[in-house]
Write a protein that holds these residues in place. Structure first.
Motif, short mmCIF file in Angstrom:
data_model
loop_
_atom_site.label_atom_id
_atom_site.label_comp_id
_atom_site.label_asym_id
_atom_site.label_seq_id
_atom_site.Cartn_x
_atom_site.Cartn_y
_atom_site.Cartn_z
N THR A 385 41.08 45.21 48.05
CA THR A 385 40.99 46.32 48.79
C THR A 385 41.68 46.75 47.50
O THR A 385 42.41 46.56 46.92
N SER A 386 41.13 48.51 47.77
CA SER A 386 41.65 49.04 46.75
C SER A 386 41.05 50.72 47.33
O SER A 386 40.77 51.14 47.66
N ALA A 387 42.29 51.60 46.73
CA ALA A 387 42.05 53.16 47.42
C ALA A 387 41.51 53.53 46.24
O ALA A 387 41.07 54.47 45.99
N GLY A 388 41.33 52.75 44.97
CA GLY A 388 40.33 53.15 43.35
C GLY A 388 39.26 52.50 43.31
O GLY A 388 39.03 51.65 44.61
N ASN A 389 38.60 53.13 42.45
CA ASN A 389 37.47 52.39 42.32
C ASN A 389 37.76 51.31 41.20
O ASN A 389 37.07 50.93 40.33
N SER A 390 38.88 50.45 41.48
CA SER A 390 38.45 49.72 40.43
C SER A 390 39.30 47.95 41.25
O SER A 390 40.14 48.86 42.21
N ALA A 391 39.93 46.90 41.01
CA ALA A 391 40.33 45.48 41.72
C ALA A 391 40.03 45.01 40.89
O ALA A 391 38.97 44.65 40.19
N THR A 392 41.24 43.83 41.21
CA THR A 392 41.24 42.24 40.63
C THR A 392 41.33 41.47 41.81
O THR A 392 42.03 41.57 42.49
N VAL A 393 40.29 40.70 41.33
CA VAL A 393 39.95 39.53 42.59
C VAL A 393 41.03 38.40 42.22
O VAL A 393 40.63 37.27 40.83
N THR A 394 42.04 37.68 42.52
CA THR A 394 41.83 36.68 42.04
C THR A 394 42.16 35.27 43.40
O THR A 394 41.74 35.38 44.02
N GLY A 395 42.72 34.02 43.07
CA GLY A 395 42.43 33.28 43.55
C GLY A 395 41.33 32.22 43.29
O GLY A 395 40.24 31.28 44.38
#
Length: 542
Positions: A385-395
């Motif tokens: 989830t993110s408050a802005g228009n980018s995010a890092t997916v881990t795992g």
């Protein structure tokens, strides 16, 4: 006639009833209020609580949690306060700040006094009358906040001793607050540590409701070990619905030391009946109930299995929460979803992670956040989830193909259409050979009784890539048998036990862990197993 009227008034007083409530029509409620067994906002719109409990009185420096709870989609937060009888008192200034933060984050604020917990059985507990005095003492923080605040008079106000006084004590507290001028919606908890196994609240709810001259009281049941069966959950809630009395689940969890509540049934049945729920709790649990934390150490990026279930699972907060319309434009209900986000663009691809960015959505009342989902045939799973228009997916797993897409959420709880998906293949992890141990398992007996016990297994990922769709195996050295397991599905042949994950425990990120709990039987001895395998590879033991 005057003497007769006085005698009637005295009789009603002795019975614990309000003569005003019996003889006069209910006053018009302001703000959040009850009508025909439903909870409404001041504009008459239905309001269904979808939120969590936050232990503010023990963690007063963790007020950022309110914003994090909102970002995950909740429309309500139940805030733990202290009257000063058992813990440090939350004063007018502190409560005023909490109400302000709830409003800033567009949350409905349920405020509760926790000092009443287990009164009659817990020696240090405060009475409901003392709780009412506390509310009166901080009234300046609550004045004029009827649109935004519900007063939960006292948490679990009777244990399993003296609970017969619950109805009279609750009526007395309600009348005391109304006589002091409170016009807020009131919430009252059940006795028996909130679980009402004696049906004291259920059978006396009508007299309690009728004691409120405003007719503006709702009932809260806490669902833990008493509510292990779907039939029990449905029967209890529908009793109130059929009686036209407002009910919600004010606390519940996915497991508890006194039993295994059916959280899936609680979520599903409250959705079917249009009833509210507030899960316990955001973070900070201790004393052996740490498993009730939704996030680890107040970190919204570190959801536990329970947190993922209540926020992102079926019938959870993400699926069913709608923001209170008091926060909408002009007070009307906003049903317009945000525009669809742009197609994600992948960058910084490693063996176990990827960064995604996308063109931002727009909305008439403002975008509050985005959900990144992993898309598979016929299903999708929120992975960031993110408050802005980018995010890092881990795992992620090395050299594995994934498909990711994005949803936008607005301040009213509306969700956009799903963005087009981007396909990503992770890099080669290197370094770890097939068959190397990538896991550690900790096994412990939580409790034991003649012929039975409760166990816990914590699986930790010590490798360099996520464990997805794992299979855990062990053998009992003394012939024990698993009778019930949560967090996965179990099969057992002789002493050999095989566990496969539930949907919400299937992925164990790098350096992450999942917890399984179970009950079992034993004879002779209850020796713990010392060897565990994950996907046929041996794990180290912790």
């Amino acid at each position: 006639m005057a003497a007769f009227a006085a005698a009637i008034g005295l009789l009603l007083s002795l019975l614990g009833l309000s003569r005003t409530a019996q003889a006069e029509p209910a006053a018009a409620a302001t703000g959040i209020h009850v009508q025909d067994g439903r909870v409404l906002e001041s504009n008459g719109n239905d309001f269904v609580m979808r939120g969590v409990n936050h232990p503010h009185t023990w963690f007063t420096g963790r007020t950022a949690a309110l914003g994090h709870i909102k970002e995950l989609g909740a429309n309500t937060v139940r805030v733990v306060l202290s009257s000063g009888d058992r813990w440090t008192r939350n004063d007018v200034s502190d409560v005023r700040n909490i109400v302000s933060l709830c409003k800033q984050h567009r949350l409905i604020c349920v405020l509760e006094v926790h000092d009443t917990t287990g009164y009659g059985e817990e020696g240090a507990a405060a009475s409901l009358d003392q709780a009412a005095d506390y509310w009166i003492s901080i009234r300046d923080a609550l004045r004029g906040e009827e649109d935004y605040v519900v007063i939960n008079i006292g948490n679990e106000p009777h244990g399993n001793t003296g609970y017969e006084r619950w109805a009279a004590d609750t009526r007395g507290a309600i009348v005391k607050l109304r006589q002091a001028g409170f016009e807020h919606a009131l919430m009252v908890d059940a006795p028996n540590w909130g679980q009402d196994w004696t049906h004291t609240m259920r059978d006396n709810a009508r007299s309690v409701f009728d004691a409120d001259p405003q007719g503006n009281t709702m009932f809260s049941i806490h669902m833990y070990g008493v509510f292990e069966q779907e039939s029990v959950i449905r029967s209890y809630l529908t009793h109130f619905v059929n009686a036209g009395l407002p009910i919600l689940v004010g606390e519940f969890g996915h497991y508890h030391s006194d039993g295994d509540p059916d959280e899936d049934a609680i979520l599903r049945i409250t959705r079917e009946l249009g009833l509210g729920y507030l899960g316990w709790s955001w973070s900070g649990n201790s004393g052996g109930v740490d498993y009730l934390d939704m996030v680890r150490d107040f970190d919204p990026a570190s959801l536990t299995d329970w947190g993922r279930r209540i926020f992102h699972g079926p019938d959870g907060i993400g699926d069913t929460s709608r923001e209170a319309t008091v926060y909408g434009s002009g007070g009307g209900e906003d049903t317009t979803p945000p525009t669809t986000p742009g197609t994600p663009v992948a960058s910084d691809i490693t063996a176990t992670s990827v960064t995604l960015s996308w063109a931002a959505s727009t909305d008439n009342v403002g975008v509050t956040g985005y959900d990144v989902v992993r898309v598979a045939t016929g299903s999708e799973t929120v992975v960031a989830t993110s408050a802005g228009n980018s995010a890092t997916v881990t795992g992620l797993t090395p050299q594995t193909g994934y498909s990711f897409a994005v949803y936008a959420r607005d301040a009213a709880g509306n969700r956009s259409s799903r963005s087009p998906a981007v396909n990503v293949t992770t890099a080669d992890g290197g370094g770890q050979e097939p068959g190397d141990a990538a896991c550690s398992v900790a096994y412990r007996v939580v409790g034991e009784w003649p012929g039975g016990f409760q166990g816990e297994v914590v699986i930790s990922n010590t490798g360099t890539s996520a464990l997805d769709g794992w299979t855990l195996g062990w053998s009992f050295p003394a012939g024990q048998t698993v009778t019930n397991l949560w967090g996965g599905t179990v099969t057992q042949s002789g002493s050999a036990v095989t566990v496969r994950p539930a949907s919400y425990t299937s992925v164990i990120p790098v350096s992450g862990s999942v917890t399984l709990g179970f009950t079992g039987t034993w004879t002779g001895s209850n020796t713990s197993p010392d060897t565990f395998t994950l996907d046929n590879s041996a794990c180290t033991t912790a």
